[in-house]
Design a protein around this motif. Sequence first.
Motif, PDB file in Angstrom:
ATOM      1  N   THR A 107      69.747  59.900-105.421  1.00  0.00           N
ATOM      2  CA  THR A 107      68.461  59.392-105.901  1.00  0.00           C
ATOM      3  C   THR A 107      67.467  60.541-105.858  1.00  0.00           C
ATOM      4  O   THR A 107      67.436  61.329-104.923  1.00  0.00           O
ATOM      5  CB  THR A 107      67.956  58.228-105.030  1.00  0.00           C
ATOM      6  N   ALA A 110      61.696  60.808-108.107  1.00  0.00           N
ATOM      7  CA  ALA A 110      61.150  59.932-109.155  1.00  0.00           C
ATOM      8  C   ALA A 110      61.740  58.528-109.042  1.00  0.00           C
ATOM      9  O   ALA A 110      61.020  57.523-109.211  1.00  0.00           O
ATOM     10  CB  ALA A 110      61.443  60.518-110.534  1.00  0.00           C
ATOM     11  N   ASP A 111      63.031  58.425-108.744  1.00  0.00           N
ATOM     12  CA  ASP A 111      63.660  57.114-108.568  1.00  0.00           C
ATOM     13  C   ASP A 111      63.041  56.369-107.387  1.00  0.00           C
ATOM     14  O   ASP A 111      62.767  55.166-107.472  1.00  0.00           O
ATOM     15  CB  ASP A 111      65.170  57.255-108.340  1.00  0.00           C
ATOM     16  N   THR A 114      59.579  55.180-108.279  1.00  0.00           N
ATOM     17  CA  THR A 114      59.661  54.036-109.198  1.00  0.00           C
ATOM     18  C   THR A 114      59.941  52.749-108.435  1.00  0.00           C
ATOM     19  O   THR A 114      59.315  51.715-108.678  1.00  0.00           O
ATOM     20  CB  THR A 114      60.763  54.278-110.252  1.00  0.00           C
ATOM     21  N   LYS A 115      60.872  52.831-107.486  1.00  0.00           N
ATOM     22  CA  LYS A 115      61.183  51.643-106.676  1.00  0.00           C
ATOM     23  C   LYS A 115      59.980  51.216-105.850  1.00  0.00           C
ATOM     24  O   LYS A 115      59.692  50.021-105.728  1.00  0.00           O
ATOM     25  CB  LYS A 115      62.364  51.942-105.749  1.00  0.00           C
ATOM     26  N   SER A 117      56.805  51.739-106.542  1.00  0.00           N
ATOM     27  CA  SER A 117      55.751  51.153-107.392  1.00  0.00           C
ATOM     28  C   SER A 117      56.139  49.747-107.837  1.00  0.00           C
ATOM     29  O   SER A 117      55.281  48.872-107.952  1.00  0.00           O
ATOM     30  CB  SER A 117      55.466  52.047-108.602  1.00  0.00           C
ATOM     31  N   GLN A 118      57.421  49.493-108.043  1.00  0.00           N
ATOM     32  CA  GLN A 118      57.863  48.136-108.393  1.00  0.00           C
ATOM     33  C   GLN A 118      57.628  47.180-107.225  1.00  0.00           C
ATOM     34  O   GLN A 118      57.218  46.038-107.426  1.00  0.00           O
ATOM     35  CB  GLN A 118      59.339  48.142-108.793  1.00  0.00           C
ATOM     36  N   LYS A 134      55.103  56.687-100.011  1.00  0.00           N
ATOM     37  CA  LYS A 134      54.997  57.752-101.027  1.00  0.00           C
ATOM     38  C   LYS A 134      54.878  59.114-100.358  1.00  0.00           C
ATOM     39  O   LYS A 134      55.482  60.090-100.795  1.00  0.00           O
ATOM     40  CB  LYS A 134      53.789  57.474-101.924  1.00  0.00           C
TER      41      LYS A 134
END
Length: 139
Positions: A107, A110-111, A114-115, A117-118, A134
């Motif tokens: 991973t 960026a992955d 993304t997780k 932020s979801q 973060k």
Amino acid sequence: MSGSVTLAYDYPLFGVFWTTFWLFMWILWFFLLFRVIGDIFRDDQLNGWLKTGWIIFVIVLPFLGVFLYVLARGRGMGRREASRAQAQQEAFDAYVRRTAAKDAPRTTQADELTKLSQLRERGDISEEEFQRAKGKVLH
């Protein structure tokens, strides 16, 4: 034919048991002999001269040599075998861990972001938890 022939039905039952017993003892003897010879070669505490002496003793006088070896160094045979088995198991476990780590999906940052932020958008984590996670991902 001048000699007598022993047929299967002429061989008494006790003779079968006796022959089986001696065959078993013969196989057991060779098993013990090879275990002792293998232990002599695998023992790291013995130097070359002692290994040579034990091997010659076991080959020249096998019964006496094996029995004296078992009496003198038999207790250590089990410990050496157990430590060798443990070392093999640890090496196998390390190999499995290395192989599994190579095949694990990689991973990227960026992955991970993304997780995160979801999770924040769904409301599973707060803004403060998002910023903290973060920071860990980016450092």
